[in-house]
Design a protein around this motif. Structure first.
Motif, PDB file in Angstrom:
ATOM      1  N   LEU A   5       3.125  -4.441   0.390  1.00 41.11           N
ATOM      2  CA  LEU A   5       3.238  -3.967   1.849  1.00 41.11           C
ATOM      3  C   LEU A   5       2.897  -2.646   1.890  1.00 41.11           C
ATOM      4  O   LEU A   5       2.233  -1.845   0.127  1.00 41.11           O
ATOM      5  CB  LEU A   5       5.072  -2.515   0.814  1.00 41.11           C
ATOM      6  N   VAL A   6       2.544  -2.320   2.983  1.00 40.08           N
ATOM      7  CA  VAL A   6       1.499  -0.427   2.884  1.00 40.08           C
ATOM      8  C   VAL A   6       2.973   0.293   3.247  1.00 40.08           C
ATOM      9  O   VAL A   6       3.288   1.169   3.761  1.00 40.08           O
ATOM     10  CB  VAL A   6       0.416  -1.111   3.975  1.00 40.08           C
ATOM     11  N   VAL A   7       2.266   1.741   2.233  1.00 42.58           N
ATOM     12  CA  VAL A   7       2.466   3.099   2.538  1.00 42.58           C
ATOM     13  C   VAL A   7       2.194   3.538   2.603  1.00 42.58           C
ATOM     14  O   VAL A   7       1.358   4.611   2.054  1.00 42.58           O
ATOM     15  CB  VAL A   7       3.973   3.035   1.413  1.00 42.58           C
ATOM     16  N   ILE A  21      -4.327   6.013  12.670  1.00 36.42           N
ATOM     17  CA  ILE A  21      -5.226   4.874  11.304  1.00 36.42           C
ATOM     18  C   ILE A  21      -4.197   4.598  10.848  1.00 36.42           C
ATOM     19  O   ILE A  21      -3.788   2.952  10.924  1.00 36.42           O
ATOM     20  CB  ILE A  21      -6.260   5.589  11.586  1.00 36.42           C
ATOM     21  N   ALA A  22      -3.005   4.970   9.804  1.00 37.79           N
ATOM     22  CA  ALA A  22      -2.842   3.795   9.139  1.00 37.79           C
ATOM     23  C   ALA A  22      -1.334   3.221   9.522  1.00 37.79           C
ATOM     24  O   ALA A  22      -1.500   1.567   9.641  1.00 37.79           O
ATOM     25  CB  ALA A  22      -2.102   4.468   8.668  1.00 37.79           C
ATOM     26  N   VAL A  23      -1.333   3.265  10.970  1.00 39.95           N
ATOM     27  CA  VAL A  23      -0.033   3.516  11.301  1.00 39.95           C
ATOM     28  C   VAL A  23      -0.500   1.679  12.726  1.00 39.95           C
ATOM     29  O   VAL A  23      -0.407   0.977  12.514  1.00 39.95           O
ATOM     30  CB  VAL A  23       0.810   4.084  12.524  1.00 39.95           C
ATOM     31  N   GLU A  24      -1.654   2.126  12.924  1.00 40.63           N
ATOM     32  CA  GLU A  24      -2.289   1.400  13.515  1.00 40.63           C
ATOM     33  C   GLU A  24      -2.612   0.071  13.335  1.00 40.63           C
ATOM     34  O   GLU A  24      -2.785  -1.231  13.758  1.00 40.63           O
ATOM     35  CB  GLU A  24      -3.072   2.021  14.734  1.00 40.63           C
ATOM     36  N   ILE A  25      -3.556  -0.104  12.528  1.00 38.34           N
ATOM     37  CA  ILE A  25      -3.956  -1.222  11.600  1.00 38.34           C
ATOM     38  C   ILE A  25      -2.890  -1.701  11.333  1.00 38.34           C
ATOM     39  O   ILE A  25      -3.118  -2.974  10.792  1.00 38.34           O
ATOM     40  CB  ILE A  25      -4.831  -0.747  10.246  1.00 38.34           C
ATOM     41  N   ALA A  41       5.994   0.754   5.519  1.00 38.18           N
ATOM     42  CA  ALA A  41       6.538   2.170   5.468  1.00 38.18           C
ATOM     43  C   ALA A  41       5.866   3.750   5.175  1.00 38.18           C
ATOM     44  O   ALA A  41       4.730   3.943   4.744  1.00 38.18           O
ATOM     45  CB  ALA A  41       7.754   2.087   4.257  1.00 38.18           C
ATOM     46  N   VAL A  42       6.667   4.618   5.750  1.00 36.55           N
ATOM     47  CA  VAL A  42       5.952   5.649   5.674  1.00 36.55           C
ATOM     48  C   VAL A  42       7.090   6.669   4.821  1.00 36.55           C
ATOM     49  O   VAL A  42       8.515   6.803   4.571  1.00 36.55           O
ATOM     50  CB  VAL A  42       6.602   7.090   6.837  1.00 36.55           C
ATOM     51  N   CYS A  43       6.728   7.868   3.625  1.00 42.32           N
ATOM     52  CA  CYS A  43       6.793   7.863   2.682  1.00 42.32           C
ATOM     53  C   CYS A  43       6.792   9.876   2.965  1.00 42.32           C
ATOM     54  O   CYS A  43       5.500  10.045   3.043  1.00 42.32           O
ATOM     55  CB  CYS A  43       6.140   7.503   1.303  1.00 42.32           C
ATOM     56  N   GLU A  68       7.155   3.221  -5.366  1.00 39.61           N
ATOM     57  CA  GLU A  68       7.400   2.429  -6.214  1.00 39.61           C
ATOM     58  C   GLU A  68       7.220   0.131  -5.741  1.00 39.61           C
ATOM     59  O   GLU A  68       7.287   0.207  -7.113  1.00 39.61           O
ATOM     60  CB  GLU A  68       8.554   2.794  -7.224  1.00 39.61           C
ATOM     61  N   GLN A  69       7.299   0.653  -4.872  1.00 31.65           N
ATOM     62  CA  GLN A  69       7.363  -0.876  -4.046  1.00 31.65           C
ATOM     63  C   GLN A  69       6.258  -1.268  -3.695  1.00 31.65           C
ATOM     64  O   GLN A  69       5.647  -2.563  -3.312  1.00 31.65           O
ATOM     65  CB  GLN A  69       8.218  -0.503  -3.183  1.00 31.65           C
ATOM     66  N   ALA A  70       4.764  -0.501  -3.387  1.00 31.02           N
ATOM     67  CA  ALA A  70       3.687  -0.386  -2.167  1.00 31.02           C
ATOM     68  C   ALA A  70       3.112  -0.765  -3.211  1.00 31.02           C
ATOM     69  O   ALA A  70       2.513  -1.325  -4.238  1.00 31.02           O
ATOM     70  CB  ALA A  70       3.477   1.225  -1.916  1.00 31.02           C
ATOM     71  N   ASP A  71       2.085  -2.518  -2.530  1.00 32.28           N
ATOM     72  CA  ASP A  71       1.569  -2.569  -2.693  1.00 32.28           C
ATOM     73  C   ASP A  71      -0.409  -1.838  -2.219  1.00 32.28           C
ATOM     74  O   ASP A  71      -1.311  -1.958  -3.162  1.00 32.28           O
ATOM     75  CB  ASP A  71       0.996  -4.127  -1.916  1.00 32.28           C
ATOM     76  N   THR A  72      -0.173  -0.987  -1.662  1.00 34.60           N
ATOM     77  CA  THR A  72      -1.222  -0.568  -0.564  1.00 34.60           C
ATOM     78  C   THR A  72      -0.721   0.883  -0.661  1.00 34.60           C
ATOM     79  O   THR A  72      -0.014   0.927   0.341  1.00 34.60           O
ATOM     80  CB  THR A  72      -2.127  -1.173   0.382  1.00 34.60           C
TER      81      THR A  72
END
Length: 331
Positions: A5-7, A21-25, A41-43, A68-72
């Motif tokens: 999960l990338v946030v 950039i974050a969305v595209e990748i 996800a977007v925080c 709290e759930q994000a890996d990155t």
């Protein structure tokens, strides 16, 4: 870890390009990359509406609880750089995420939000050259690297301005999924597959005039085809139909580099590709790429990339489709 999960953080006056950039990748569905691709996800770090630069608003997936759930966690820029305080709730959430093992990465001025956590103290970091002095003054305990594209300090990663965020994100993909997937994604984005973090942020005249680019393009192709051979300046100048002096001046205008430096970069790219995708010995790779000996190849790897060819192969050849042939015949 499948389905990491990338946030990405969203805030009022959001840096649109860095966020994109974050969305595209990480945020687009990419079934061609396999079933374990990132979730995204977007925080929102504060109540809305959240305005992005460019006149539109962001609708986030949730609040700080997502961290709290994000890996990155991606920090895509920061409003006002050092002049804008970072909310204490965000600082605490980032610290807790890091403590439980999350990877934190900033793009451009996002380093100021990351620096506010204190996690970068004693570590190397970078940012856009425009903000380097601000970062050094505001956080003297950080080892600021002013002239690099990105810095990887394990679970703390920082990039220089804007487009360097693409390089950092591709570096993360490369670390997570290997060079084949990262290169495939780079082709989709129509960007270089791998720019080293230690590469300078900018070069003199990075975009060649159309006339120079058209004139040198065939020569660049021929130079790449014979990387294992000696390529003296007088021979290259003759091929280009120029005097040596004119050739040196125009080559640098077209590439930003002298011919020798350009060739060294191309040879390193080819050596990396061979380390990633073949089982050839380091000595054979050194010969095929024009370094002459394994010792010379190791020297340039250490100088330019901060690692050894063997360590690079160990890290990036995992899971790659390996070939054992230099020219189609068995080794």
């Amino acid at each position: 870890m499948p389905n990491r999960l990338v946030v990405a953080l969203a805030y009022d006056r959001l840096s649109t390009f860095e966020f994109g950039i974050a969305v595209e990748i990480f945020g687009l569905p990419r079934p061609e990359m396999g079933p374990d691709w990132y979730r995204f996800a977007v925080c929102a770090i504060e109540p809305g509406p959240l305005r992005a630069i460019g006149g539109f608003q962001i609708m986030a997936d949730g609040g700080l609880e997502l961290l709290e759930q994000a890996d990155t966690i991606v920090i895509p820029g920061w409003r006002g750089a050092s002049a804008e305080p970072v909310p204490p709730a965000l600082v605490d959430a980032l610290r807790r995420a890091h403590e439980r093992g999350a990877r934190l990465m900033s793009i451009c001025s996002g380093v100021f939000a990351l620096a506010a956590t204190g996690l970068l103290s004693g570590h190397r970091a970078t940012t856009h050259w425009h903000y380097v002095e601000q970062l050094s003054r505001a956080y003297p305990e950080i080892k600021v690297e002013p002239d690099v594209l990105y810095v990887d300090e394990g679970r703390l990663l920082t990039s220089a301005g804007s487009a360097a965020g693409i390089d950092l994100c591709l570096h993360v993909v490369r670390t997570d999924f290997g060079p084949e997937i990262a290169n495939r994604l780079a082709r989709r984005l129509v960007v270089p597959p791998h720019r080293e973090g230690g590469q300078a942020q900018f070069i003199e005249r990075p975009v060649a005039p159309a006339r120079e680019g058209a004139r040198f393009a065939p020569l660049f192709d021929r130079m790449r085809q014979r990387l294992g051979e000696e390529q003296p300046i007088h021979m290259l100048a003759a091929e280009a139909g120029m005097s040596t002096r004119t050739f040196l001046r125009r080559f640098k205008a077209a590439t930003g580099l002298p011919p020798g430096e350009w060739l060294l970069g191309e040879r390193l790219i080819r050596a990396r590709e061979m380390l990633e995708t073949t089982r050839h010995s380091i000595e054979d790779i050194a010969g095929a790429t024009g370094f002459g000996s394994a010792a010379t190849l190791r020297h340039h790897f250490r100088s330019r990339l901060g690692t050894s060819p063997a360590a690079y192969r160990s890290r990036f050849a995992q899971g790659a489709k390996i070939s054992s042939s230099l020219s189609g015949a068995p080794e």
